[in-house]
Design a protein around this motif. Sequence first.
Motif, PDB file in Angstrom:
ATOM      1  N   PRO A  39       0.805  -1.226   0.000  1.00  0.00           N
ATOM      2  CA  PRO A  39       0.000   0.000   0.000  1.00  0.00           C
ATOM      3  C   PRO A  39       0.840   1.278   0.000  1.00  0.00           C
ATOM      4  N   TRP A  40       2.119   1.198   0.344  1.00  0.00           N
ATOM      5  CA  TRP A  40       2.991   2.370   0.416  1.00  0.00           C
ATOM      6  C   TRP A  40       3.838   2.436  -0.857  1.00  0.00           C
ATOM      7  N   TRP A  41       3.177   2.436  -1.990  1.00  0.00           N
ATOM      8  CA  TRP A  41       3.880   2.458  -3.268  1.00  0.00           C
ATOM      9  C   TRP A  41       4.162   3.886  -3.678  1.00  0.00           C
ATOM     10  N   LEU A  42       5.392   4.154  -4.038  1.00  0.00           N
ATOM     11  CA  LEU A  42       5.809   5.456  -4.548  1.00  0.00           C
ATOM     12  C   LEU A  42       6.577   5.231  -5.839  1.00  0.00           C
ATOM     13  N   PRO A  43       6.259   5.956  -6.890  1.00  0.00           N
ATOM     14  CA  PRO A  43       7.029   5.795  -8.129  1.00  0.00           C
ATOM     15  C   PRO A  43       8.454   6.314  -7.954  1.00  0.00           C
ATOM     16  N   PRO A  44       9.457   5.549  -8.359  1.00  0.00           N
ATOM     17  CA  PRO A  44      10.832   6.038  -8.282  1.00  0.00           C
ATOM     18  C   PRO A  44      10.998   7.336  -9.082  1.00  0.00           C
ATOM     19  N   GLY A  45      11.857   8.202  -8.569  1.00  0.00           N
ATOM     20  CA  GLY A  45      12.159   9.443  -9.273  1.00  0.00           C
ATOM     21  C   GLY A  45      11.169  10.562  -9.067  1.00  0.00           C
ATOM     22  N   THR A  46      10.234  10.427  -8.117  1.00  0.00           N
ATOM     23  CA  THR A  46       9.219  11.462  -7.911  1.00  0.00           C
ATOM     24  C   THR A  46       9.389  12.199  -6.588  1.00  0.00           C
ATOM     25  N   PHE A  47      10.506  12.002  -5.925  1.00  0.00           N
ATOM     26  CA  PHE A  47      10.777  12.588  -4.619  1.00  0.00           C
ATOM     27  C   PHE A  47      11.406  13.966  -4.777  1.00  0.00           C
ATOM     28  N   GLY A  48      11.125  14.843  -3.841  1.00  0.00           N
ATOM     29  CA  GLY A  48      11.784  16.134  -3.781  1.00  0.00           C
ATOM     30  C   GLY A  48      11.972  16.534  -2.336  1.00  0.00           C
ATOM     31  N   ALA A  49      13.098  17.151  -2.007  1.00  0.00           N
ATOM     32  CA  ALA A  49      13.365  17.545  -0.629  1.00  0.00           C
ATOM     33  C   ALA A  49      14.209  18.809  -0.584  1.00  0.00           C
ATOM     34  N   THR A  65      22.642  19.651 -12.414  1.00  0.00           N
ATOM     35  CA  THR A  65      22.292  20.962 -11.869  1.00  0.00           C
ATOM     36  C   THR A  65      20.963  21.453 -12.422  1.00  0.00           C
ATOM     37  N   LEU A  66      20.058  21.825 -11.531  1.00  0.00           N
ATOM     38  CA  LEU A  66      18.822  22.507 -11.914  1.00  0.00           C
ATOM     39  C   LEU A  66      19.032  24.009 -11.805  1.00  0.00           C
ATOM     40  N   TYR A  67      19.673  24.434 -10.733  1.00  0.00           N
ATOM     41  CA  TYR A  67      20.195  25.797 -10.644  1.00  0.00           C
ATOM     42  C   TYR A  67      21.376  25.807  -9.684  1.00  0.00           C
ATOM     43  N   ALA A  68      22.381  26.597 -10.054  1.00  0.00           N
ATOM     44  CA  ALA A  68      23.624  26.721  -9.296  1.00  0.00           C
ATOM     45  C   ALA A  68      23.383  27.566  -8.043  1.00  0.00           C
ATOM     46  N   PRO A  69      24.327  27.591  -7.108  1.00  0.00           N
ATOM     47  CA  PRO A  69      24.143  28.391  -5.899  1.00  0.00           C
ATOM     48  C   PRO A  69      23.750  29.837  -6.220  1.00  0.00           C
ATOM     49  N   ARG A  70      22.750  30.277  -5.493  1.00  0.00           N
ATOM     50  CA  ARG A  70      22.235  31.639  -5.687  1.00  0.00           C
ATOM     51  C   ARG A  70      21.677  32.144  -4.368  1.00  0.00           C
ATOM     52  N   PRO A 121      20.563  10.489  -9.900  1.00  0.00           N
ATOM     53  CA  PRO A 121      20.458   9.570 -11.038  1.00  0.00           C
ATOM     54  C   PRO A 121      19.090   8.904 -11.203  1.00  0.00           C
ATOM     55  N   GLU A 122      18.275   8.861 -10.149  1.00  0.00           N
ATOM     56  CA  GLU A 122      16.931   8.275 -10.237  1.00  0.00           C
ATOM     57  C   GLU A 122      15.897   9.302 -10.690  1.00  0.00           C
ATOM     58  N   GLY A 123      16.275  10.584 -10.732  1.00  0.00           N
ATOM     59  CA  GLY A 123      15.353  11.638 -11.140  1.00  0.00           C
ATOM     60  C   GLY A 123      14.783  12.452  -9.996  1.00  0.00           C
ATOM     61  N   ASN A 124      15.149  12.133  -8.760  1.00  0.00           N
ATOM     62  CA  ASN A 124      14.653  12.873  -7.593  1.00  0.00           C
ATOM     63  C   ASN A 124      15.269  14.266  -7.547  1.00  0.00           C
ATOM     64  N   LEU A 125      14.516  15.216  -7.012  1.00  0.00           N
ATOM     65  CA  LEU A 125      14.952  16.605  -6.923  1.00  0.00           C
ATOM     66  C   LEU A 125      15.422  16.925  -5.512  1.00  0.00           C
TER      67      LEU A 125
END
Length: 137
Positions: free
Chosen positions: A69-79, A100-105, A119-123
């Motif tokens: 019941p605790w199914w999460l699609p790989p690569g959909t996490f963000g933290a 890199t999505l955006y460099a230090p700012r 590499p799994e697509g997580n942000l």
Amino acid sequence: MTQTPPPQVWPTLRARDARRLIAFLVEAFGFEETVVYGDGERVDHAQLDWPLGGGIMLGSDRERGEDNPWWLPPGTFGAYVVTDELDALYARATAAGAETLYAPRDTDYGSRDFAVRDPEGNLWSFGTYRGEPRKGS
């Protein structure tokens, strides 16, 4: 002396190749591998601690179904993760292959941030912002 940490929020994620992701998160970001349970390539449960507190839990992807019941699609996490060494962590992460999505700012709310994809697509967003004081504190 070893003691368990106080109650915290522990985000969780699933991975197509959990052992590879664990190695990446340790090398690229500096998570500390605390425990990994599983056989062969399968990871049933892993705990990675963040040096400043808290951490994440992860495991191998499994089929969606009634027994999972605790199914999460790989690569959909963000933290968002707090760090005191932002620029050094960005250099470490990109040297290990983080995209890199955006460099230090600098932000308008007083933080210094960067964001990458694993590499799994997580942000992953890292920054110096520790949040505002709690009401009533």
